[in-house]
Design an enzyme around this catalytic site. Structure first.
Site, short mmCIF file in Angstrom:
data_model
loop_
_atom_site.label_atom_id
_atom_site.label_comp_id
_atom_site.label_asym_id
_atom_site.label_seq_id
_atom_site.Cartn_x
_atom_site.Cartn_y
_atom_site.Cartn_z
CB ILE A 146 -1.01 0.06 1.19
CG1 ILE A 146 -0.28 0.21 2.53
CG2 ILE A 146 -1.92 -1.17 1.18
CD1 ILE A 146 -1.21 0.53 3.68
CE1 TYR A 184 -1.24 -22.92 10.10
CE2 TYR A 184 0.28 -21.06 9.97
CZ TYR A 184 -0.59 -21.94 9.36
OH TYR A 184 -0.82 -21.83 8.01
#
Lengths: 595, 595
Positions: A270, A473
């Site tokens: 971005i 995870y």
């Protein structure tokens, strides 16, 4: 060539044949009764993209310095760059639903070409999405621009960095290497290892992801315990922005204002396009020693890791699977034969009577020079054994090493059977970690019970450890709720992410934000933190041409509480596609369409 | 209480009496012929500050929530907050020249009070300079606002954080502590060590600098080799800005966008006021083992350090002095008596005939649990000895430990004799390090020869090491050129900094930018890098009330090429002051004025 409809190489699928226990176990766990694949991808030729929305001024400008083969508007190229590899991405593309495609795909071959492309994109108000390996699973590369100018929607370019894949130079004294951002993991490690060096960054996506992608998403790899996350390995870089190029200095450390490298790492395209980076490297380790252990339960293993940290005797890698994931691991193994099989059965019996009723596998790795590995391994394993680690030998380490990059392929296999499967990862300090783990498993299991047919799977492993805490995870799966697949998916995502945030864990440890995590960014970095980042964004990219709709929450979506969820007609359209094509296998479809 | 005219505690001076070789050696090296102090500080009562420029709206607002003793406009308080401790700062204040004072000094006692102060400062357009220990040596705390509003110059507040000095909590499992930003080094370490913990951050300014100051300047300490720079120890923090408060999340790692912590670290008070931080801590080490070695020359020692890094057998601390600084170190030692003295003489003879003609001292420290220290020390010293390290035993380590925080006091002593003395530090990757060292010594020696009376001193040590390189810390001195002291000072600063930059080193490794380093920021982080930071600044502090004139180069000064150098009348005014008061000693003056 990567699959447009799934993970990885078009010629590779998950090797399930040599794992006879796996499929029966999955079927039982997720209550799959059929043996038929029911939701395979559509054929390639069934997908017709909207016509490319070309900005002629821009295209004519880049044609001045790019070769013909560096510019594409072919449907195949546009399709491949329409999505990353999140469950949502794959769910849609398998149904032939392409929400938004880039209009042009460009393949720059140098920093200067990127500078020129971005210059013209800025001038002609064209969106640019940097594209590394396209493995992002939070929507990081999906076109999302909603700006409408006087001339209509803006043209969207996917900037595929694959040709910028060179190892530029090595500085052996300083142990650094300058590498182009588009280098894929295997190419990069090969180039380095040919000269006796290694970077040592091995995310699950390693085979198909790039240095630039790792930097843009603050990636972590399997050896981050030893070598740090990607940001810890970064020494300096170049990033092209619409208003100039940032070049940081190659220095071991500095106090010259805030660290610009760290402002760029995690910026997900971005702020600019990372074109090259100077990375810390290390000599290829003399010894690699991987070992497996079984702990009686998750808590004991966490205690053991914490004592290793306390005493400062740390393996180069620790991967510790909870009870749920250990079951998966047991079933991933090829069966032992003859004597081995008898030993294994005895082992099981012994473990069950000695309190290993909730067994958890830990794989630890030691790398470095032989003597050091010996000393550290010796001390560390003493600690592990004190906490009741039962040695599984070096075999399991090897099995795990062999299969470690194959797991993402399993998702494609399972999705063919109408299963939702996703992952979510976080990190928490040690004092909160066990609670985050427990609450997440509890909340998800409650949700499984109250949704769909009541079945579901969740497992977890500790994938990276730090002095202060670790990464958790999670992998989870449940049968798709037909017609409500996206509501189901976002229901789970919202629940698990809310649970992380409520219990003091981070939004994401290494998958980054994309658009799927953006609704939680304010909770993560505070409103004023977002204001600070938007200040940078506005200064560097005042027209918001770079990867719009990412990282920052999109207000309209936040208001509706439906981020990422499309209008019902999209889901319905998907349903109609399914009906047309029942009975075919995904592999056939795929070969038909691509081959 | 700190000296307004020099370094550290008003009751402490440099202990020179027990170092009989030091003063003769300094006199010879810098060609000081007199024994008389010639440029002592003015008396306190000779200094008359301009009247405080009070913003009544602001003052009345903060009076609503601050106690009387938290608000001061006394001359003593304003004077103490007018300068940091750079040579330029001390040169001016010793002459009684106060370029600009804060108008009000505030002493907040809580995060909420800081929020309210900043809210009203923003509302009423009042400048705020966060003030930790005031030890900055690049002009970081000096008032520099040049904005003139309709009502005249803006009121300037120095925000002294000393009351916010508490250890809020310890998380023993996660090895973290929450600490208020105003905590001074000794208080903070004492609070932690009372509970068995340590932060392990020991910059030279340790005794008088604060956690908030360390964070704001990306500080490094003597044990950064083991525990990292201050940014590596930071887990999360709170920073109050004019447009809101940034709160980051307490997590071991994250990939949720660019790291906001790292955007705040090094922001030097231009983005906000850091009020508290969660820091990584570690158990108080069981063993501290410090040892001295002598290397035949600088190159050999660097080779030895590099091999320790290569082999990954690293001391917790390495401090390696070049030839020039080793001479200083030899003369800093108290003389040996009797047998010791004979042994020392023999040693000198042996070293000189065996090729240690340019001896360089290295102090290495090992900390941790006994067993680990033994193993690492054993392996590391084997490597050092391979590169011809000659053991000086553990005594020198102790001497050095004892004196390590006293050296800054030496500057005051020397300045009394009309000597310019300054330090400059940088960092470079290993492949450039020796060249940066050599070029800097050469260029500075050339400059000594061609300026003033031709004499001067420069020495250097490696103060922090990294896998990729190290920090070079130079100390230099020459006789003041009377009437041109600031031109002389900035002449040296420009030369040494240009030499760093030209040879690929960083602008500053741990002293930060302030205004004295700001002219080189563009070379360091590129024009677009500055644009990015200005974007954050404008978003968080749109009226530029926070520490104006720092970090970013001031255009007018850059144009004139005279940053920091005042108009001739200021220097002349200073000269006139000197004449008035010859013959007094600084200690007397000081006692007269403060006592």
């Amino acid at each position: 060539m990567m699959k447009w409809w799934g993970w990885g190489d078009i010629n590779k699928t998950f090797p399930i044949e040599d794992k006879p226990n796996l499929w029966p176990w999955i079927k039982k766990t997720i209550s799959i009764s059929e043996n038929n694949k029911i939701t395979e991808p559509v054929k390639r030729e069934e997908i017709i993209l909207s016509p490319a929305n070309i900005n002629d001024d821009f295209l004519n400008s880049v044609k001045q310095f790019l070769k013909v083969e560096q510019i594409s508007s072919s449907e195949d190229d546009r399709l491949l760059h329409s999505y990353g590899k999140s469950y949502a991405d794959l769910f849609y593309v398998r149904k032939g639903v392409v929400k938004k495609s880039p209009d042009i795909v460009l393949y720059p071959s140098s920093h200067d070409e990127v500078e020129n492309i971005i210059k013209y994109a800025h001038q002609f108000n064209v969106c640019v999405i940097p594209f590394g390996g396209g493995t992002n699973i939070v929507g990081g590369v999906d076109p999302r621009d909603q700006t409408v100018t006087e001339k209509g929607p803006r043209c969207v370019v996917s900037l595929d960095m694959r040709n910028m894949n060179k190892l530029i130079s090595i500085d052996p004294q300083s142990q650094t290497a300058v590498i182009q951002a588009g280098a894929l993991g295997p190419k990069l490690e090969k180039d380095l290892s040919d000269k006796g060096w290694a970077l040592g960054h091995f995310p699950d996506s390693f085979e198909y992801s790039t240095l630039g992608g790792w930097l843009a998403t603050r990636s972590a790899g399997m050896q981050s315990d030893a070598y740090g996350k990607i940001e810890d390995m970064l020494v300096s870089l170049k990033m092209v922005t619409p208003t100039g190029t940032i070049v940081t200095r190659t220095t071991p450390a500095s106090s010259a204002g805030p660290d610009i490298n760290r402002l760029i790492v995690g910026s997900e395209g971005i702020l600019g396009v990372i074109t090259e980076a100077t990375m810390r490297i290390h000599k290829s380790p003399e010894v690699k020693d991987y070992r497996g252990y079984l702990f009686p339960n998750f808590e004991k293993g966490v205690e053991a890791i914490r004592e290793c940290i306390d005493k400062n005797w740390l393996p180069s890698m620790i991967r510790f699977q909870d009870e749920g994931e250990t079951q998966l691991a047991f079933n991933l193994k090829s069966p032992k034969k003859g004597i081995e099989s008898i030993v294994q059965k005895q082992l099981k019996r012994i473990l069950s009577v000695t309190g290993y009723s909730r067994p958890c596998i830990m794989v630890v790795g030691f790398e470095g020079d032989a003597k050091q590995v010996q000393i550290i391994a010796n001390e560390a394993t003493k600690i592990l054994k004190k906490h009741r680690a039962f040695s599984l030998g070096k075999g399991i380490g090897k099995t795990w090493s062999k299969d470690k990059f194959n797991v993402p392929y399993l998702r494609d296999y399972i999705m063919d059977f109408g299963v939702m499967v996703d992952v979510a990862e976080t990190a928490a300090v040690w004092s909160k970690l066990l609670n985050v783990h427990k609450k997440t498993i509890e909340e998800m299991n409650k949700y499984f019970k109250s949704h769909g047919d009541g079945s579901g799977y969740i497992g977890c492993h500790i994938s990276h450890t730090y002095k202060t805490g670790a990464c958790l995870y999670f992998t989870y799966a449940a049968k798709q709720i037909v017609g409500k697949e996206m509501e189901q998916y976002y229901g789970y995502k919202k629940l698990i992410t809310d649970t992380f945030m409520k219990n003091g864990a981070t939004l994401t440890h290494h998958h980054a934000v994309g658009y799927e995590h953006s609704p939680w960014m304010e909770s993560e970095i505070s409103q004023t933190g977002i204001k600070a980042l938007k200040g940078v964004k506005n200064a560097l990219d005042p027209k918001n041409i770079l990867n719009p709709g990412k990282v920052f929450p999109v207000e309209e979506e936040m208001r509706l509480g439906v981020f990422g969820i499309d209008a019902p007609e999209v889901v319905n359209q998907s349903k109609s596609r399914i009906k047309k094509r029942s009975g075919q296998t995904s592999r056939n479809l795929h070969e038909d369409s691509i081959g």
